[in-house]
Design a protein around this motif. Structure first.
Motif, PDB file in Angstrom:
ATOM      1  N   LEU A 226      -9.627  -4.563  -5.952  1.00  0.00           N
ATOM      2  CA  LEU A 226      -8.701  -5.660  -5.659  1.00  0.00           C
ATOM      3  C   LEU A 226      -9.435  -6.987  -5.564  1.00  0.00           C
ATOM      4  CD1 LEU A 226      -6.482  -3.769  -3.109  1.00  0.00           C
ATOM      5  CD2 LEU A 226      -5.645  -4.879  -5.180  1.00  0.00           C
ATOM      6  N   ILE A 227     -10.620  -6.950  -4.965  1.00  0.00           N
ATOM      7  CA  ILE A 227     -11.393  -8.194  -4.860  1.00  0.00           C
ATOM      8  C   ILE A 227     -11.782  -8.654  -6.269  1.00  0.00           C
ATOM      9  CG2 ILE A 227     -13.553  -9.219  -4.027  1.00  0.00           C
ATOM     10  CD1 ILE A 227     -13.317  -7.385  -1.573  1.00  0.00           C
ATOM     11  N   ALA A 228     -12.123  -7.689  -7.130  1.00  0.00           N
ATOM     12  CA  ALA A 228     -12.472  -8.041  -8.505  1.00  0.00           C
ATOM     13  C   ALA A 228     -11.280  -8.661  -9.235  1.00  0.00           C
ATOM     14  CB  ALA A 228     -12.970  -6.805  -9.249  1.00  0.00           C
ATOM     15  N   PHE A 229     -10.070  -8.107  -8.996  1.00  0.00           N
ATOM     16  CA  PHE A 229      -8.864  -8.610  -9.660  1.00  0.00           C
ATOM     17  C   PHE A 229      -8.366  -9.922  -9.071  1.00  0.00           C
ATOM     18  CE2 PHE A 229      -7.533  -4.152 -11.047  1.00  0.00           C
ATOM     19  CZ  PHE A 229      -7.865  -4.406 -12.359  1.00  0.00           C
ATOM     20  N   CYS A 230      -8.266  -9.929  -7.749  1.00  0.00           N
ATOM     21  CA  CYS A 230      -7.499 -10.997  -7.103  1.00  0.00           C
ATOM     22  C   CYS A 230      -8.385 -12.052  -6.446  1.00  0.00           C
ATOM     23  CB  CYS A 230      -6.578 -10.427  -6.035  1.00  0.00           C
ATOM     24  SG  CYS A 230      -5.741  -8.936  -6.501  1.00  0.00           S
ATOM     25  N   GLY A 231      -9.654 -11.812  -6.361  1.00  0.00           N
ATOM     26  CA  GLY A 231     -10.498 -12.776  -5.668  1.00  0.00           C
ATOM     27  C   GLY A 231     -10.366 -12.631  -4.163  1.00  0.00           C
ATOM     28  N   ASP A 232     -10.330 -13.758  -3.455  1.00  0.00           N
ATOM     29  CA  ASP A 232     -10.409 -13.671  -1.999  1.00  0.00           C
ATOM     30  C   ASP A 232      -9.039 -13.740  -1.316  1.00  0.00           C
ATOM     31  OD1 ASP A 232      -9.839 -16.241  -2.560  1.00  0.00           O
ATOM     32  OD2 ASP A 232     -11.631 -17.109  -1.622  1.00  0.00           O
ATOM     33  N   LYS A 233      -7.975 -13.481  -2.094  1.00  0.00           N
ATOM     34  CA  LYS A 233      -6.641 -13.479  -1.497  1.00  0.00           C
ATOM     35  C   LYS A 233      -5.868 -12.287  -2.054  1.00  0.00           C
ATOM     36  CE  LYS A 233      -3.761 -17.151   0.223  1.00  0.00           C
ATOM     37  NZ  LYS A 233      -2.370 -17.174  -0.013  1.00  0.00           N
ATOM     38  N   ILE A 234      -5.530 -11.365  -1.178  1.00  0.00           N
ATOM     39  CA  ILE A 234      -4.888 -10.141  -1.665  1.00  0.00           C
ATOM     40  C   ILE A 234      -3.546  -9.948  -0.960  1.00  0.00           C
ATOM     41  CG2 ILE A 234      -5.104  -7.637  -1.852  1.00  0.00           C
ATOM     42  CD1 ILE A 234      -8.161  -8.056  -1.755  1.00  0.00           C
ATOM     43  N   ALA A 235      -2.490  -9.673  -1.753  1.00  0.00           N
ATOM     44  CA  ALA A 235      -1.164  -9.466  -1.171  1.00  0.00           C
ATOM     45  C   ALA A 235      -0.724  -8.018  -1.383  1.00  0.00           C
ATOM     46  CB  ALA A 235      -0.159 -10.412  -1.814  1.00  0.00           C
ATOM     47  N   GLU A 236       0.335  -7.615  -0.647  1.00  0.00           N
ATOM     48  CA  GLU A 236       0.791  -6.230  -0.726  1.00  0.00           C
ATOM     49  C   GLU A 236       1.130  -5.839  -2.163  1.00  0.00           C
ATOM     50  OE1 GLU A 236       4.560  -5.308   0.991  1.00  0.00           O
ATOM     51  OE2 GLU A 236       4.075  -3.198   1.317  1.00  0.00           O
ATOM     52  N   LYS A 237       1.780  -6.761  -2.882  1.00  0.00           N
ATOM     53  CA  LYS A 237       2.210  -6.396  -4.244  1.00  0.00           C
ATOM     54  C   LYS A 237       1.021  -6.072  -5.153  1.00  0.00           C
ATOM     55  CE  LYS A 237       2.820 -11.107  -6.154  1.00  0.00           C
ATOM     56  NZ  LYS A 237       1.383 -11.360  -6.241  1.00  0.00           N
ATOM     57  N   ASP A 238      -0.109  -6.738  -4.917  1.00  0.00           N
ATOM     58  CA  ASP A 238      -1.302  -6.429  -5.708  1.00  0.00           C
ATOM     59  C   ASP A 238      -1.730  -4.988  -5.479  1.00  0.00           C
ATOM     60  OD1 ASP A 238      -1.421  -9.138  -6.463  1.00  0.00           O
ATOM     61  OD2 ASP A 238      -2.511  -9.631  -4.622  1.00  0.00           O
ATOM     62  N   VAL A 239      -1.690  -4.601  -4.210  1.00  0.00           N
ATOM     63  CA  VAL A 239      -2.122  -3.247  -3.859  1.00  0.00           C
ATOM     64  C   VAL A 239      -1.178  -2.227  -4.471  1.00  0.00           C
ATOM     65  CG1 VAL A 239      -2.703  -1.692  -1.988  1.00  0.00           C
ATOM     66  CG2 VAL A 239      -2.958  -4.158  -1.672  1.00  0.00           C
ATOM     67  N   LEU A 240       0.136  -2.498  -4.340  1.00  0.00           N
ATOM     68  CA  LEU A 240       1.113  -1.546  -4.837  1.00  0.00           C
ATOM     69  C   LEU A 240       0.956  -1.336  -6.342  1.00  0.00           C
ATOM     70  CD1 LEU A 240       4.234  -2.758  -2.843  1.00  0.00           C
ATOM     71  CD2 LEU A 240       2.712  -0.854  -2.317  1.00  0.00           C
ATOM     72  N   SER A 241       0.635  -2.427  -7.049  1.00  0.00           N
ATOM     73  CA  SER A 241       0.518  -2.265  -8.494  1.00  0.00           C
ATOM     74  C   SER A 241      -0.724  -1.474  -8.863  1.00  0.00           C
ATOM     75  CB  SER A 241       0.547  -3.629  -9.186  1.00  0.00           C
ATOM     76  OG  SER A 241      -0.644  -4.316  -8.893  1.00  0.00           O
ATOM     77  N   VAL A 242      -1.754  -1.559  -8.059  1.00  0.00           N
ATOM     78  CA  VAL A 242      -2.945  -0.758  -8.335  1.00  0.00           C
ATOM     79  C   VAL A 242      -2.633   0.728  -8.230  1.00  0.00           C
ATOM     80  CG1 VAL A 242      -5.209  -0.074  -7.454  1.00  0.00           C
ATOM     81  CG2 VAL A 242      -4.652  -2.488  -7.698  1.00  0.00           C
ATOM     82  N   PHE A 243      -1.888   1.104  -7.206  1.00  0.00           N
ATOM     83  CA  PHE A 243      -1.616   2.528  -6.972  1.00  0.00           C
ATOM     84  C   PHE A 243      -0.345   3.027  -7.655  1.00  0.00           C
ATOM     85  CE2 PHE A 243      -4.138   1.810  -3.012  1.00  0.00           C
ATOM     86  CZ  PHE A 243      -5.106   2.751  -3.256  1.00  0.00           C
ATOM     87  N   GLY A 244       0.482   2.129  -8.177  1.00  0.00           N
ATOM     88  CA  GLY A 244       1.809   2.560  -8.629  1.00  0.00           C
ATOM     89  C   GLY A 244       2.651   2.970  -7.433  1.00  0.00           C
ATOM     90  N   LEU A 245       2.315   2.419  -6.274  1.00  0.00           N
ATOM     91  CA  LEU A 245       3.030   2.765  -5.045  1.00  0.00           C
ATOM     92  C   LEU A 245       4.319   1.967  -4.940  1.00  0.00           C
ATOM     93  CD1 LEU A 245       0.361   2.820  -2.211  1.00  0.00           C
ATOM     94  CD2 LEU A 245       1.582   4.742  -3.194  1.00  0.00           C
ATOM     95  N   VAL A 246       5.177   2.447  -4.064  1.00  0.00           N
ATOM     96  CA  VAL A 246       6.430   1.765  -3.817  1.00  0.00           C
ATOM     97  C   VAL A 246       6.328   1.073  -2.464  1.00  0.00           C
ATOM     98  CG1 VAL A 246       8.850   2.168  -3.302  1.00  0.00           C
ATOM     99  CG2 VAL A 246       7.760   3.347  -5.211  1.00  0.00           C
ATOM    100  N   ALA A 247       6.815  -0.167  -2.415  1.00  0.00           N
ATOM    101  CA  ALA A 247       6.723  -0.906  -1.159  1.00  0.00           C
ATOM    102  C   ALA A 247       7.445  -0.153  -0.042  1.00  0.00           C
ATOM    103  CB  ALA A 247       7.331  -2.289  -1.332  1.00  0.00           C
ATOM    104  N   GLN A 248       6.902  -0.315   1.151  1.00  0.00           N
ATOM    105  CA  GLN A 248       7.454   0.387   2.296  1.00  0.00           C
ATOM    106  C   GLN A 248       8.932   0.046   2.505  1.00  0.00           C
ATOM    107  OE1 GLN A 248       5.176   2.519   3.536  1.00  0.00           O
ATOM    108  NE2 GLN A 248       6.884   3.445   4.638  1.00  0.00           N
ATOM    109  N   ASP A 249       9.326  -1.181   2.150  1.00  0.00           N
ATOM    110  CA  ASP A 249      10.729  -1.539   2.408  1.00  0.00           C
ATOM    111  C   ASP A 249      11.678  -0.794   1.456  1.00  0.00           C
ATOM    112  OD1 ASP A 249       9.888  -2.970   0.227  1.00  0.00           O
ATOM    113  OD2 ASP A 249      11.025  -4.779   0.714  1.00  0.00           O
ATOM    114  N   LYS A 250      11.188  -0.406   0.277  1.00  0.00           N
ATOM    115  CA  LYS A 250      12.035   0.389  -0.624  1.00  0.00           C
ATOM    116  C   LYS A 250      12.192   1.811  -0.080  1.00  0.00           C
ATOM    117  CE  LYS A 250      12.823  -2.535  -3.960  1.00  0.00           C
ATOM    118  NZ  LYS A 250      14.167  -3.090  -4.157  1.00  0.00           N
TER     119      LYS A 250
END
Ligand SMILES: [Zn+2]
Length: 536
Positions: A226-250
């Motif tokens: 994530l640091i390689a992709f996003c630099g020094d600012k990481i949001a939940e959506k970045d993480v979800l896209s890495v894992f193919g995860l679904v946001a907790q609110d869904k």
């Protein structure tokens, strides 16, 4: 010279027992055994990948071979400590069972065992993935394990202890490492991101922990990515896209839809998630996890400490738990869990997921037996039956209302088997007209004959017919089936959806009287049920 980037897992590898996250039970025992000089010859660390087995093995090696050792707190300054940490100690040999699974390597190991350590106290062999060794290699190893020289220690690690020979297991002191609770993972990741000066919110950290499933190494390497992709600012959506995860609110939205019995919303949410390419298998596992947490909360007692989620999510869970009881949660979990295996091998996972959601919603609406009896009693008092009359008449028998249906596949499989038998023995097929699967329990499929045609059973029930039917059923149901033929009460209308237990020995209560009872009539109306069995 520019400093080489060091991956986080490496940079943050624990160097002391106290720095190991989530494995206190192992660290404490090892520290105590060192302090009390109660050392074994061989240790086995068991647990899923990436949770700290090798890290603990190396710390343990340092603890044994530190110039101040054996000590529970290796100094990390002496040559022995430094060499072990760098992986180039002559006295600590790391062997990867997965790549050195030949007997030759183990023989070599056995030969070098005899020589005393170069400069430390012990010669330590760390064998990772020890279960990958061949049987021949295991046997060679066993010889050394049986009579190890005093200066030799073995540290084995495995993800699959079932595959380690019992003779090896019995010679090791075994430690089971656990998946790391997500709250601990989140705390650790927080420390790292703070140090790395990365801005990341709690939702994103939680999502990383969720994706890592209790593994520190996975969590750390995801953060690297994530640091390689996003630099020094990481949001939940970045993480979800890495894992193919679904946001907790869904996941919360799906849960709400099931609790509220809102099939439309449930299916729509699923459709959206599928269309953006979410991993449905993973989503189902997350949904099950969420319901598992709900179950813990609805049961009460044990309380929230068994629910390993961040505070924010806990609030939501509590709110949902207030709207459903534990029985209903259990039935929903059953319905969802039933789909898990099917989903794994399905080409179209969405269909099975949809079926699971509909089943879960139906399961939520079912009323448990206790609820039925309670409502019956309420009804009874409404109808004003006198207590005396109630005492003289038999107590209302528990009614097995139609619950979760036998999968329609049972009917389908039976029809298929009968059709096939008909090709071989047309007569047998005609004898089986009107028969139906009654239940499928513990590998036994019970087939009901209409009492009117009871004598047909004798003609059909031959070893050959059974063999053919059972083989064809197995084809459809993918499991061994043994057939049982029974005469059933009124096969035709009532049978289809039911898992009826064994046939009751003899009708103690007259079923038709029972059906005509106004109370029962009313109850059936209310529950939209039908009588499948009458028991005293
Ligand atoms: Zn040292």
């Amino acid at each position: 010279m520019a400093q080489q980037y060091q991956v986080l897992a490496r940079k943050w590898r624990p160097q002391q027992f106290d720095e190991v996250v989530g494995q206190d039970h192992v660290s404490t025992t090892l520290k105590n055994s060192i302090e009390q000089s109660r050392l074994a010859h061989a240790y086995l660390f068991v647990g899923p990948r990436g949770i700290g087995k090798t890290s603990i093995a190396r710390i343990f090696a340092k603890a044994l071979n530190c110039i101040k050792g054996p000590t529970a707190t290796p100094c990390d300054k002496c040559d022995n400590c430094k060499e072990i940490a760098a992986g180039n100690s002559l006295d600590v040999l790391e062997i990867d069972g997965a790549s050195n699974n030949g007997v030759e390597q183990v023989r070599e190991l056995r030969d070098t065992c005899r020589y005393t350590p170069a400069r430390a106290k012990f010669k330590i062999y760390i064998i990772d993935e020890v279960h990958m060794l061949t049987t021949a290699a295991f046997n060679a190893l066993l010889k050394t394990l049986e009579e190890p020289p005093a200066h030799v220690k073995f540290i084995f690690a495995t993800t699959d202890p079932q595959k380690v020979l019992p003779t090896i297991l019995s010679r090791c002191q075994r430690f089971d490492l656990r998946r790391i609770p997500s709250t601990l993972l989140v705390n650790h990741l927080k420390k790292i991101t703070k140090d790395e000066k990365v801005a990341i919110d709690d939702e994103a950290l939680t999502a990383i922990a969720r994706g890592a499933e209790g593994g520190m190494r996975d969590a750390e390497s995801t953060l690297d990515q994530l640091i390689a992709f996003c630099g020094d600012k990481i949001a939940e959506k970045d993480v979800l896209s890495v894992f193919g995860l679904v946001a907790q609110d869904k996941i919360a939205a799906l849960t709400d839809a099931i609790i509220d019995g809102n099939t439309n919303i449930a299916l729509k949410t699923l459709k959206e998630l599928d269309e953006v390419g979410k991993d449905l298998q993973r989503l189902l596992a997350d949904l099950l996890d969420h319901y598992r947490n709900l179950l813990v909360l609805t049961i009460g007692g044990a309380g929230a400490e068994l629910v390993d989620v961040p505070d924010m999510e806990l609030e939501l869970l509590k709110q949902q738990a207030g709207r459903i009881d534990s029985d209903a949660v259990l039935r929903i979990i059953d319905a969802l869990a039933g789909a898990e295996a099917r989903l794994r091998y399905a080409l179209s996972k969405r269909i099975y997921f949809e079926i699971a959601l509909v089943r879960a919603i139906k399961a939520r609406e079912l009323i448990g037996l206790e609820g039925v009896l309670k409502k019956l009693n309420e009804l009874k008092s409404q109808l004003g039956s006198a207590p005396a009359a109630a005492a003289s008449s038999p107590r209302p028998a528990p009614v097995n209302l139609v619950r979760e249906t036998t999968p329609a596949s049972l009917d389908e499989a039976w029809t298929y088997a009968v059709e096939h038998l008909g090709k071989v023995t047309p007569l047998a097929k005609t004898y089986l007209v009107g028969t139906k699967p009654l239940s499928h329990q513990a590998g036994t499929l019970t087939i009901g004959f209409d009492p009117e045609f009871a004598e047909r059973r004798e003609f059909v029930d031959t070893a050959r017919n059974r063999e053919i039917l059972q083989a064809k059923l197995k084809e459809k149901l993918h499991t061994d089936i043994s057939l049982k033929f029974e005469i059933a009460d009124s096969v035709a209308p009532a049978i289809k959806p039911v898992a009826v237990a064994a046939k009751p020995p003899a009708p103690i209560v007259n079923a038709s009287d029972f059906k005509n009872d106004p109370l029962i009539k009313k109850a059936l109306e209310i529950f939209k049920g039908q009588i499948v069995e009458v028991r005293k």
